[in-house]
Design a protein around this motif. Structure first.
Motif, short mmCIF file in Angstrom:
data_model
loop_
_atom_site.label_atom_id
_atom_site.label_comp_id
_atom_site.label_asym_id
_atom_site.label_seq_id
_atom_site.Cartn_x
_atom_site.Cartn_y
_atom_site.Cartn_z
N ASP A 178 -20.13 -42.02 31.74
CA ASP A 178 -21.38 -42.11 30.97
C ASP A 178 -22.15 -40.80 31.03
O ASP A 178 -22.69 -40.34 30.00
N ARG A 181 -20.27 -38.21 28.89
CA ARG A 181 -20.47 -38.46 27.46
C ARG A 181 -21.85 -37.99 27.01
O ARG A 181 -21.98 -37.36 25.95
N ASN A 185 -22.45 -35.01 24.18
CA ASN A 185 -23.25 -35.24 22.97
C ASN A 185 -24.46 -34.32 22.92
O ASN A 185 -24.84 -33.82 21.86
N GLY A 190 -19.62 -33.57 21.57
CA GLY A 190 -19.20 -34.96 21.48
C GLY A 190 -18.49 -35.33 20.20
O GLY A 190 -17.58 -36.16 20.20
N LEU A 209 -14.27 -39.97 21.32
CA LEU A 209 -15.37 -40.26 22.24
C LEU A 209 -16.44 -41.11 21.56
O LEU A 209 -16.98 -42.04 22.16
N TYR A 212 -15.60 -44.77 21.66
CA TYR A 212 -15.29 -45.43 22.92
C TYR A 212 -16.35 -46.48 23.22
O TYR A 212 -17.55 -46.19 23.19
N ILE A 223 -10.67 -35.62 28.81
CA ILE A 223 -11.40 -35.49 27.55
C ILE A 223 -11.24 -34.06 27.06
O ILE A 223 -11.52 -33.10 27.79
N SER A 225 -12.31 -31.34 24.00
CA SER A 225 -13.29 -31.12 22.93
C SER A 225 -13.21 -29.69 22.44
O SER A 225 -13.01 -28.75 23.22
#
Length: 234
Positions: A178, A181, A185, A190, A209, A212, A223, A225
């Motif tokens: 969390d 993420r 973002n 994100g 993402l 999710y 992850i 990006s």
């Protein structure tokens, strides 16, 4: 010591991603050592076991996965003490490590514990490159910076690293999902981020993402990006 300790990268999960050299060495070992979570089967052994001879001796070591590093360090001490006389007697021992032995790999903990051993390191495919292959997207291009960031980093430091990066790979997600993420973002990473769980395994799962589900946590995940300006394919 007359025996050789092979630190063997078994790759991300798909047994066919084990290197030819690793397969050759595995088939000729006298003994094979591997860490495992208490009460669980070693994933590295599952990947490599078809290449092992029936007569190979197994050395399984329980390594606790906890924030307190003391118990894990004690487990590696025990492992080195157990393997040293085997190597001194001329046995060739393989230590199995998921991914690559020295890319956040547990094999690093044996290097200084067995200073008199003859050691050969066999690299393996990392979850980083395996995940990129599975989502069919480059990690980075040309002069762009690619950063590998451990999720347990303090939030302010993590966000600072993200702001200064075109491409990032976040590892060790777990309970930090969390917070990670939110940071992705916040810094604009994100939108392009992809969550890859169990890369290359039968249980693999790939999710944007943004898609999710809230409240769920990815496991054995990475992850990736990209926020750069490179026009891939041109």
């Amino acid at each position: 010591m007359s025996g050789t300790l092979y630190l063997i990268g078994t790759g991300p999960g798909d047994p066919e991603l084990l290197t030819l050299k690793a397969a050759r060495v595995l088939s000729a070992l006298d003994g094979v050592a591997y860490p495992q979570k208490p009460g669980a089967t070693s994933q590295s052994l599952t990947i490599a076991e078809t290449h092992l001879s029936e007569s190979v001796e197994h050395f399984a070591f329980d390594v606790p996965m906890a924030v307190d590093r003391g118990p894990a360090q004690a487990a590696y001490d025990q492992m080195a003490e157990h393997l040293a006389p085997k190597l001194a007697a001329g046995q060739d021992i393989g230590y199995l490590c998921e991914g690559d032995p020295l890319f956040y790999g547990s094999a690093m903990y044996l290097l200084h514990r067995l200073p008199d051993a003859q050691i050969e390191i066999i690299p393996g495919i990392t979850s980083l490159t395996a995940a990129a292959a599975e989502i069919k997207r480059p990690l980075a291009a040309r002069n762009e910076r690619l950063k590998v960031l451990p999720a347990p980093m303090e939030s302010t430091a993590l966000e600072a690293e993200l702001v200064a990066s075109e491409a990032v790979a976040l590892i060790k997600i777990g309970r930090h999902f969390d917070r990670v993420r939110h940071a992705l973002n916040k810094t604009g990473h994100g939108e392009s981020a992809m969550v890859v769980e169990h890369a290359t395994r039968d249980t693999q799962k790939i999710t944007k993402l943004a898609d999710y589900p809230q409240g769920e946590r990815p496991y054995f995940s990475i992850i990736l990006s990209y926020k750069g300006d490179e026009a891939w394919g041109s």
